[in-house]
Motif scaffolding. Structure first.
Motif: not given
Length: 627
Positions: A587-597
């Protein structure tokens, strides 16, 4: 009075919310949430009712903290396309408040409650509002909550090009770039550079709903429009500037780039490396924090970060940054951080980095036990200031090396047994820490049996049971636990963990195998923890099901690395998953992760990408004839 009762009165709702909002743990707890919900329901039903009137009256309270939280709540209540003149009137009065934060907060409320009036006040000639309030109005107007208003921002920005305040001109130009309002961006970029030195330090002051500095806004503009190369170029150009404001803008742009583009670490590290020796301590510390937030960028600048370990300002970020990459030079600094009671998440992740690198962890474990002994007592009486969570996070990361801490962990767990419900999280972490130590924590088994017998929370009792299994390897106990958990929907995760454990400790019995087959008949509802057990038990016969399910978890923050490990174990049978692994890894961009930070999400993406690359390389080596 219970805030969820129907008889909850207007005064009670506001007073209860205010008490919780200004308490020891502001904005947390069921009482806060219930009171806030009651306020929203009342105001939405009647903007002229007693609750709304009470809130507007509180904007004139003598306590600055009260005025701030009430103005923020009114701003949230004003979101939408329907003006609220009464709230706008309350905001207008506070634009001249004696406190700067209140003035900024009031400006955001005015923009939300009456967009047209806010625009008129900002463009009034001659200007009659305090400079802080005018700038906050500009910041609020160029970050509209209603996306339909974005199209109307260009005429406002054009008018503000002649404004007497360079900070207002700067914010307007950045708004044009951020929202892509002009086809020709060059004049607006020039406008940003022209006013950056004079107005840049004033943007993003405390009190506003959003507090972004110029570099952050510029970076977000590049991100929104996919201008990756241009972003790196601006970072490089600004980082060598003679003015601190421009160098700070480079740091903030770099932070945005690192959080969005995977190629950013190399480019950002090259530009910011010289700033790790910046003569301004605050810029040196900021550059260290931004580089240290990325594992890859930190590795690029490892020697420079090591040179900052003793820096009074930058060392606080350099220590965990180096430790997360597994650099043993951070050991002494991390021991000192643990002793000081640093945040659990920070020191835990840092310790994990050293553990993965197989660094000698004895000094860290000793320092952690000492910290627990000195600061971890009495947590049941003062959970807010309890030092135990940080220490336990470190000991969990150190795994079997934490065996010398077993007695202290047992003492903490014993103390938690009779503690308030607020200690459920700590209790669970203590159980997991003992399990991570493994057989070396066997002396804790009698205490764990007490936990299981006394625990009314099934989830916590299951954690304790799993910990006993990890310490004793008692297969008979595992089978009994499995029989008890099967068929209980709320214990599916526990049953899945048990099946995985049983599959790796002697294999599955016919009944357990039948249960596993029953679950695989519904692969869409298959718990991820069952996938490893399925492969260990069924092998190639389960490949079709596994290849249907595993790729869907590759971009999951909780199970992505686990899915990669199962695919690696499958070897050549996982060849069909190579495209999915390649998609995650390249991937060119980061994965859409949702860890609150945001920074944790950056590092989680880096770890997932590395796991996907390693799995891809291993499977390819087994399937590619040229390999």
């Amino acid at each position: 009075m219970n805030p969820v009762e129907p008889a909850y009165g207007p005064a009670d709702a506001v007073d209860s919310w205010l008490h919780e909002a200004l308490g020891d743990a502001p904005g947390h707890g069921s009482a806060y949430g219930a009171a806030r919900s009651a306020i929203f329901d009342a105001v939405r039903a009647d903007r002229g009712g007693p609750v709304a009137c009470r809130l507007r009256a509180l904007t004139n309270h003598t306590d600055t903290a009260v005025r701030l939280v009430v103005l923020r709540l009114l701003t949230e209540l004003s979101q939408g396309d329907r003006p609220w003149p009464a709230a706008a009137d309350a905001a207008f009065i506070r634009l001249r408040d004696r406190d700067e934060k209140v003035r900024r907060c009031a400006a955001w409320l005015l923009a939300a409650a009456d967009h047209r009036r806010a625009t008129e006040e900002l463009g009034a000639t001659p200007a009659h509002l305090p400079p802080t309030a005018r700038l906050a109005l500009a910041e609020a107007l160029f970050e509209p909550s209603d996306q339909a208003r974005i199209a109307g921002l260009l005429p406002l920005a054009e008018r503000l090009r002649q404004d007497h305040d360079p900070a207002v001109r700067l914010r307007a130009a950045l708004g044009v770039l951020r929202h892509g309002l002009a086809e020709n961006r060059a004049p607006w970029e020039s406008a940003v550079l022209a006013d950056l030195d004079a107005g840049g330090e004033r943007l993003g002051g405390p009190g506003g709903l959003i507090a972004w500095r110029p570099g952050t806004l510029w970076g977000l503009a590049a991100r929104a429009h996919g201008e990756e190369a241009a972003c790196y170029a601006w970072i490089g150009r600004l980082s060598t500037s003679r003015t601190p404001v421009r160098r700070r803008a480079a740091i903030d742009m770099a932070e945005v780039a690192l959080r969005h583009w995977r190629a950013a670490p190399a480019s950002v590290a090259a530009s910011l490396r010289p700033m790790l020796a910046d003569t301004a301590p605050e810029l040196r510390a900021a550059a260290t924090a931004v580089i240290g937030a990325s594992l890859e960028a930190a590795r690029c600048c490892a020697d420079e970060l090591a040179g900052l370990l003793g820096d009074p300002r930058a060392g606080e970020a350099a220590v965990p940054a180096l430790a997360r990459t597994g650099d043993a030079r951070a050991m002494d600094g991390l021991c000192a951080l643990v002793a000081s009671g640093a945040a659990a998440r920070e020191v835990g992740e840092a310790a994990e980095g050293l553990a993965v690198a197989r660094v000698n962890l004895e000094p860290l474990v000793a320092a952690t036990v000492d910290a627990l002994d000195r600061h971890g007592k009495g947590c049941s009486h003062d959970p807010v200031r309890c030092a135990a969570p940080s220490a336990v996070a470190v000991l969990r990361a150190c795994g079997a090396a934490s065996a010398p801490a077993v007695a202290e962990l047992m003492r903490q767990l014993d103390e938690c047994l009779d503690a308030a419900s607020s200690h459920h999280w700590l209790r669970t972490q203590l159980l997991l820490a003992l399990g991570d130590i493994g057989p070396g924590a066997a002396p804790a088994v009698p205490l764990l049996e007490r936990v299981i017998a006394r625990e009314t929370d099934t989830w916590a009792a299951d954690h304790a049971s799993m910990t006993v299994l990890r310490l004793t390897g008692d297969r008979g106990r595992a089978e009994r636990c499995f029989e008890d958990a099967v068929g209980q929907p709320r214990r599916r995760a526990f049953a899945a963990s048990l099946l995985e454990w049983l599959a790796g400790h002697g294999g599955l019995s016919p009944r357990q195998s039948a249960h596993l087959r029953e679950l695989t008949d519904r692969p869409r509802r298959l718990h991820p923890r069952l996938l490893g057990a399925l492969w260990k038990h069924s092998g190639t016969a389960a490949a079709r099901v596994l290849l249907d399910v595993l790729p869907r978890y590759l971009d999951d923050d909780a199970y992505g690395a686990y899915a990669c490990s199962v695919l690696t174990d499958m070897g050549r049978e996982a060849a069909a998953a190579l495209p999915a692994l390649r998609e995650v890894a390249e991937r060119r961009t980061r994965l859409p992760l949702y860890l609150g930070d945001f920074d944790r999400e950056t590092r989680a993406d880096e770890r997932l990408a590395a796991a996907a690359r390693d799995a891809h390389a291993h499977i390819t080596s087994l399937t590619d004839p040229a390999g």
